[in-house]
Design a protein around this motif. Sequence first.
Motif, short mmCIF file in Angstrom:
data_model
loop_
_atom_site.label_atom_id
_atom_site.label_comp_id
_atom_site.label_asym_id
_atom_site.label_seq_id
_atom_site.Cartn_x
_atom_site.Cartn_y
_atom_site.Cartn_z
N PHE A 6 44.13 -18.15 10.73
CA PHE A 6 44.61 -19.16 9.78
C PHE A 6 44.23 -18.86 8.33
N VAL A 7 43.14 -18.13 8.10
CA VAL A 7 42.77 -17.75 6.73
C VAL A 7 43.75 -16.71 6.20
N GLU A 8 44.09 -15.72 7.03
CA GLU A 8 45.08 -14.72 6.62
C GLU A 8 46.43 -15.38 6.33
N GLU A 9 46.79 -16.34 7.16
CA GLU A 9 48.05 -17.06 6.97
C GLU A 9 48.04 -17.82 5.64
N GLU A 37 48.76 -27.52 4.20
CA GLU A 37 47.50 -27.60 4.94
C GLU A 37 46.78 -26.25 4.96
N LYS A 38 47.54 -25.19 5.15
CA LYS A 38 46.92 -23.86 5.19
C LYS A 38 46.34 -23.50 3.82
N ILE A 39 47.12 -23.73 2.77
CA ILE A 39 46.65 -23.36 1.43
C ILE A 39 45.41 -24.14 1.04
N GLN A 40 45.29 -25.39 1.51
CA GLN A 40 44.08 -26.18 1.24
C GLN A 40 42.81 -25.47 1.72
N LEU A 41 42.95 -24.71 2.79
CA LEU A 41 41.78 -24.00 3.34
C LEU A 41 41.21 -22.98 2.37
N LEU A 42 42.01 -22.57 1.40
CA LEU A 42 41.53 -21.61 0.41
C LEU A 42 40.59 -22.26 -0.60
N ASN A 43 40.42 -23.58 -0.51
CA ASN A 43 39.44 -24.27 -1.34
C ASN A 43 38.01 -24.03 -0.84
N LEU A 44 37.89 -23.51 0.37
CA LEU A 44 36.57 -23.11 0.86
C LEU A 44 36.15 -21.86 0.08
#
Length: 188
Positions: free
Chosen positions: A81-84, A115-122
């Motif tokens: 999911f991070v790669e995505e 939702e996926k792009i939000q994970l890049l806030n980590l």
Amino acid sequence: RCFERKSLFELAESIKNNGMLSPVILRGSINGYELICGQRRVRAASIAGLAEVPAIVIKAKDAECAELSMTENIQRENLNFVEEAEGYYNLMSYHRIKKDKLQKALSVKSEKINEKIQLLNLSESVRYKIEENNIPEKYARELLKVHDEEKQLDIYNVKKENEKARENDEYNLHRKSGRDDSESGITE
């Protein structure tokens, strides 16, 4: 990109036995050719000892190449999911592909992209640990609620330790119940 060693060798064995069934996609460049799709197949073919692989050469701009590459990666089962998330972000930011075009081209809902792009806030270090240890996306989403990197790492470490403890408890429970490990599906 991170390719699992075992699956790469399995693909290499398949290519040895059956040949490469899908050609890679290239485009011409100043230095010869640039690989657009098929990096995993090229690596596996190399492991299998092939000097050449079937290829299709296309004419495409950078944005089109990025879109093709992302499409192939999404169709790959083991894309994490991070790669995505990084792929969506790159297509939208660096190649200026609008979200509506992206969702049509990749057959993905707008909400999923968000939702996926939000994970890049980590933080990058947290994302690295998540990828390195195959942490499920639901745990990553929990970490998004915390905005401090140190606290995210603390929570990550606690979750990881709890997961290890749970696995040990399950293992010990199976051993105490008198089951043979081979019957329970547990291997060391």
